[in-house]
Scaffold this motif. Sequence first.
Motif, PDB file in Angstrom:
ATOM      1  N   ILE A  18       0.847  -1.203   0.000  1.00 38.28           N
ATOM      2  CA  ILE A  18       0.000   0.000   0.000  1.00 38.28           C
ATOM      3  C   ILE A  18       0.879   1.247   0.000  1.00 38.28           C
ATOM      4  O   ILE A  18       0.620   2.206  -0.728  1.00 38.28           O
ATOM      5  CB  ILE A  18      -0.961  -0.019   1.211  1.00 38.28           C
ATOM      6  N   THR A  19       1.929   1.240   0.795  1.00 40.72           N
ATOM      7  CA  THR A  19       2.857   2.374   0.841  1.00 40.72           C
ATOM      8  C   THR A  19       3.497   2.590  -0.536  1.00 40.72           C
ATOM      9  O   THR A  19       3.594   3.719  -1.018  1.00 40.72           O
ATOM     10  CB  THR A  19       3.956   2.124   1.892  1.00 40.72           C
ATOM     11  N   LEU A  20       3.934   1.501  -1.150  1.00 38.65           N
ATOM     12  CA  LEU A  20       4.538   1.591  -2.484  1.00 38.65           C
ATOM     13  C   LEU A  20       3.527   2.099  -3.509  1.00 38.65           C
ATOM     14  O   LEU A  20       3.862   2.918  -4.374  1.00 38.65           O
ATOM     15  CB  LEU A  20       5.087   0.222  -2.898  1.00 38.65           C
ATOM     16  N   ALA A  21       2.287   1.670  -3.434  1.00 34.64           N
ATOM     17  CA  ALA A  21       1.244   2.130  -4.358  1.00 34.64           C
ATOM     18  C   ALA A  21       0.963   3.618  -4.174  1.00 34.64           C
ATOM     19  O   ALA A  21       0.776   4.354  -5.149  1.00 34.64           O
ATOM     20  CB  ALA A  21      -0.024   1.318  -4.165  1.00 34.64           C
ATOM     21  N   ILE A  22       0.958   4.105  -2.950  1.00 30.92           N
ATOM     22  CA  ILE A  22       0.735   5.537  -2.681  1.00 30.92           C
ATOM     23  C   ILE A  22       1.889   6.365  -3.241  1.00 30.92           C
ATOM     24  O   ILE A  22       1.676   7.402  -3.873  1.00 30.92           O
ATOM     25  CB  ILE A  22       0.550   5.775  -1.163  1.00 30.92           C
ATOM     26  N   ILE A  23       3.112   5.896  -3.042  1.00 33.64           N
ATOM     27  CA  ILE A  23       4.282   6.624  -3.572  1.00 33.64           C
ATOM     28  C   ILE A  23       4.248   6.639  -5.098  1.00 33.64           C
ATOM     29  O   ILE A  23       4.490   7.678  -5.732  1.00 33.64           O
ATOM     30  CB  ILE A  23       5.585   5.984  -3.052  1.00 33.64           C
ATOM     31  N   ALA A  24       3.922   5.508  -5.722  1.00 25.91           N
ATOM     32  CA  ALA A  24       3.854   5.431  -7.187  1.00 25.91           C
ATOM     33  C   ALA A  24       2.756   6.334  -7.730  1.00 25.91           C
ATOM     34  O   ALA A  24       2.944   7.028  -8.745  1.00 25.91           O
ATOM     35  CB  ALA A  24       3.629   3.993  -7.633  1.00 25.91           C
ATOM     36  N   ALA A  25       1.601   6.369  -7.070  1.00 24.39           N
ATOM     37  CA  ALA A  25       0.511   7.247  -7.515  1.00 24.39           C
ATOM     38  C   ALA A  25       0.908   8.712  -7.377  1.00 24.39           C
ATOM     39  O   ALA A  25       0.602   9.542  -8.249  1.00 24.39           O
ATOM     40  CB  ALA A  25      -0.753   6.955  -6.713  1.00 24.39           C
ATOM     41  N   GLY A  26       1.600   9.052  -6.307  1.00 26.01           N
ATOM     42  CA  GLY A  26       2.068  10.429  -6.121  1.00 26.01           C
ATOM     43  C   GLY A  26       3.064  10.847  -7.195  1.00 26.01           C
ATOM     44  O   GLY A  26       2.995  11.951  -7.744  1.00 26.01           O
ATOM     45  N   MET A  27       4.000   9.951  -7.503  1.00 26.10           N
ATOM     46  CA  MET A  27       4.987  10.254  -8.553  1.00 26.10           C
ATOM     47  C   MET A  27       4.306  10.389  -9.908  1.00 26.10           C
ATOM     48  O   MET A  27       4.636  11.286 -10.684  1.00 26.10           O
ATOM     49  CB  MET A  27       6.047   9.138  -8.610  1.00 26.10           C
ATOM     50  N   ALA A  28       3.352   9.511 -10.212  1.00 24.37           N
ATOM     51  CA  ALA A  28       2.639   9.594 -11.485  1.00 24.37           C
ATOM     52  C   ALA A  28       1.848  10.896 -11.569  1.00 24.37           C
ATOM     53  O   ALA A  28       1.778  11.522 -12.632  1.00 24.37           O
ATOM     54  CB  ALA A  28       1.708   8.391 -11.647  1.00 24.37           C
ATOM     55  N   GLY A  29       1.272  11.334 -10.468  1.00 25.46           N
ATOM     56  CA  GLY A  29       0.539  12.601 -10.448  1.00 25.46           C
ATOM     57  C   GLY A  29       1.451  13.787 -10.713  1.00 25.46           C
ATOM     58  O   GLY A  29       1.112  14.686 -11.483  1.00 25.46           O
ATOM     59  N   ILE A  30       2.621  13.803 -10.101  1.00 29.86           N
ATOM     60  CA  ILE A  30       3.579  14.899 -10.306  1.00 29.86           C
ATOM     61  C   ILE A  30       4.053  14.922 -11.760  1.00 29.86           C
ATOM     62  O   ILE A  30       4.100  15.970 -12.400  1.00 29.86           O
ATOM     63  CB  ILE A  30       4.767  14.756  -9.338  1.00 29.86           C
ATOM     64  N   ILE A  31       4.384  13.756 -12.301  1.00 29.97           N
ATOM     65  CA  ILE A  31       4.828  13.678 -13.699  1.00 29.97           C
ATOM     66  C   ILE A  31       3.715  14.113 -14.635  1.00 29.97           C
ATOM     67  O   ILE A  31       3.942  14.826 -15.617  1.00 29.97           O
ATOM     68  CB  ILE A  31       5.335  12.253 -14.031  1.00 29.97           C
ATOM     69  N   GLY A  32       2.477  13.716 -14.350  1.00 29.81           N
ATOM     70  CA  GLY A  32       1.337  14.123 -15.179  1.00 29.81           C
ATOM     71  C   GLY A  32       1.116  15.623 -15.162  1.00 29.81           C
ATOM     72  O   GLY A  32       0.847  16.241 -16.197  1.00 29.81           O
ATOM     73  N   ILE A  33       1.246  16.250 -14.001  1.00 26.61           N
ATOM     74  CA  ILE A  33       1.073  17.709 -13.905  1.00 26.61           C
ATOM     75  C   ILE A  33       2.129  18.418 -14.734  1.00 26.61           C
ATOM     76  O   ILE A  33       1.829  19.341 -15.492  1.00 26.61           O
ATOM     77  CB  ILE A  33       1.118  18.154 -12.428  1.00 26.61           C
ATOM     78  N   ILE A  34       3.375  17.979 -14.605  1.00 25.61           N
ATOM     79  CA  ILE A  34       4.455  18.624 -15.360  1.00 25.61           C
ATOM     80  C   ILE A  34       4.268  18.388 -16.863  1.00 25.61           C
ATOM     81  O   ILE A  34       4.425  19.307 -17.671  1.00 25.61           O
ATOM     82  CB  ILE A  34       5.829  18.099 -14.888  1.00 25.61           C
ATOM     83  N   ALA A  35       3.908  17.182 -17.248  1.00 25.36           N
ATOM     84  CA  ALA A  35       3.781  16.859 -18.672  1.00 25.36           C
ATOM     85  C   ALA A  35       2.645  17.620 -19.335  1.00 25.36           C
ATOM     86  O   ALA A  35       2.776  18.083 -20.467  1.00 25.36           O
ATOM     87  CB  ALA A  35       3.563  15.359 -18.848  1.00 25.36           C
ATOM     88  N   PHE A  36       1.522  17.768 -18.676  1.00 24.42           N
ATOM     89  CA  PHE A  36       0.368  18.402 -19.301  1.00 24.42           C
ATOM     90  C   PHE A  36       0.312  19.910 -19.111  1.00 24.42           C
ATOM     91  O   PHE A  36      -0.447  20.584 -19.785  1.00 24.42           O
ATOM     92  CB  PHE A  36      -0.938  17.759 -18.806  1.00 24.42           C
ATOM     93  N   SER A  37       1.142  20.457 -18.240  1.00 23.22           N
ATOM     94  CA  SER A  37       1.108  21.904 -18.056  1.00 23.22           C
ATOM     95  C   SER A  37       2.098  22.605 -18.969  1.00 23.22           C
ATOM     96  O   SER A  37       1.966  23.786 -19.234  1.00 23.22           O
ATOM     97  CB  SER A  37       1.395  22.269 -16.600  1.00 23.22           C
ATOM     98  N   GLY A  38       3.111  21.906 -19.459  1.00 24.93           N
ATOM     99  CA  GLY A  38       4.082  22.488 -20.392  1.00 24.93           C
ATOM    100  C   GLY A  38       4.739  23.717 -19.814  1.00 24.93           C
ATOM    101  O   GLY A  38       5.270  23.705 -18.719  1.00 24.93           O
ATOM    102  N   SER A  39       4.692  24.810 -20.561  1.00 23.45           N
ATOM    103  CA  SER A  39       5.374  26.026 -20.147  1.00 23.45           C
ATOM    104  C   SER A  39       4.598  26.812 -19.103  1.00 23.45           C
ATOM    105  O   SER A  39       5.061  27.853 -18.664  1.00 23.45           O
ATOM    106  CB  SER A  39       5.633  26.908 -21.371  1.00 23.45           C
TER     107      SER A  39
END
Length: 181
Positions: free
Chosen positions: A5-26
């Motif tokens: 569960i801890t690993l799943a929470i960390i992975a979801a958090g990292m995916a969320g951060i990467i998604g925000i950066i990828a879709f927000s661009g400049s």
Amino acid sequence: MNPRITLAIIAAGMAGIIGIIAFSGSQLINDVTEEGLGTIPSSPITVIPLEPQLEKIQVLSVNEEEATIKITFKITNPNYKSALLHVVKYHLYADDKRIATEEIGDRAEGMVTGSNYFTILRDSPQMLDDTIILKNMGGDPQFWSSLSAGNIKWRVDGELYFNLSSMTSGHENIVQFEFTY
């Protein structure tokens, strides 16, 4: 707590951060201006155009068969980040008569085979030289004698294509120019 569960929470958090950066661009990271490095800008990022200058035109040699002309451009980058200059396309006019259409660099089209560009740093202007060889076809003896005597008014117009070496501002920019010499 279960380690899965801890690993799943960390992975979801990292995916969320990467998604925000990828879709927000400049909109999230402004690495173009010095004061905007790593901040969230309130306005869109503006790329300041490169500043081309015509340094000199030299007639290196003239004989009955051909003439060799050297043209030098000075390119200055006012942006905080370095710029990638792909190509400078220009037309050379002698007394309002076009005598050459040339380009410095290479603008990739279709499949990219390699990188052929000039890196223009912020505080370090780049000098670009080009040598033009004109063949005397015998159709304009007045031009050829003016060229030999050095009595020509030169004009250069064209455009340069560049983009910033930045992951958040990768679109191509075009600067048009016109100079007399």
